[in-house]
Design a protein around this motif. Structure first.
Motif, mmCIF file in Angstrom:
data_model
loop_
_atom_site.group_PDB
_atom_site.id
_atom_site.type_symbol
_atom_site.label_atom_id
_atom_site.label_comp_id
_atom_site.label_asym_id
_atom_site.label_seq_id
_atom_site.Cartn_x
_atom_site.Cartn_y
_atom_site.Cartn_z
ATOM 1 N N GLY A 62 0.172 9.223 15.677
ATOM 2 C CA GLY A 62 0.093 9.146 13.715
ATOM 3 C C GLY A 62 -0.299 10.592 12.701
ATOM 4 N N GLY A 87 -6.493 11.205 7.355
ATOM 5 C CA GLY A 87 -7.918 10.887 7.834
ATOM 6 C C GLY A 87 -7.827 13.123 8.392
ATOM 7 N N TRP A 91 -4.535 12.642 9.837
ATOM 8 C CA TRP A 91 -3.661 11.601 11.227
ATOM 9 C C TRP A 91 -3.518 10.968 10.556
ATOM 10 N N ASP A 93 -3.941 6.494 9.833
ATOM 11 C CA ASP A 93 -3.724 5.403 10.613
ATOM 12 C C ASP A 93 -2.645 3.971 10.986
ATOM 13 N N GLU A 95 -3.283 1.350 12.580
ATOM 14 C CA GLU A 95 -3.264 -0.218 12.048
ATOM 15 C C GLU A 95 -3.557 -0.032 10.528
ATOM 16 N N ILE A 96 -2.780 0.395 9.391
ATOM 17 C CA ILE A 96 -3.207 0.510 8.092
ATOM 18 C C ILE A 96 -1.699 0.287 7.736
ATOM 19 N N GLN A 98 1.295 1.058 9.944
ATOM 20 C CA GLN A 98 2.667 1.480 9.882
ATOM 21 C C GLN A 98 3.151 -0.075 10.065
#
Length: 106
Positions: A62, A87, A91, A93, A95-96, A98
């Motif tokens: 990420g 982040g 980085w 996330d 999960e959010i 991609q």
């Protein structure tokens, strides 16, 4: 041009604004899951010619994989402009942010 290269180009062109894909994800979707480094080469050599949204492709952790500082910050700024949040330690996330294709959902 090989069929794999053509498929990689097509996939990268289809990553929507505000989403990212990993090198490995593109390789897998193009039919060769172990060819992430080949995706890097295709991006490097064909991004300008095919006007690919190269900035939407990141590494499996990420993170932006570019080592050149100028290119790194260009990619970071392009992604932020599309609404991608970073982040700690730059980085993303997955999960959010991609990109999920129909194949990923199966």
């Amino acid at each position: 041009m090989t069929p794999f290269t053509e498929r990689v180009i097509q996939l990268i062109q289809n990553i929507p604004e505000g989403k990212v894909a990993t090198y490995g994800q593109i390789a897998s979707l193009a039919g060769s899951p172990r060819a992430a480094r080949q995706v890097v080469r295709i991006l490097h050599s064909m991004s300008k010619k095919y006007q690919l949204p190269w900035h939407r492709v990141i590494n499996a952790q990420g993170k932006i994989g570019l080592k050149d500082e100028q290119s790194y910050y260009e990619q970071l700024m392009r992604l932020e402009a599309e609404g991608i949040a970073f982040g700690q330690h730059d980085w993303i996330d997955l999960e959010i942010f991609q990109w999920k294709t129909d194949k990923d959902r199966c």
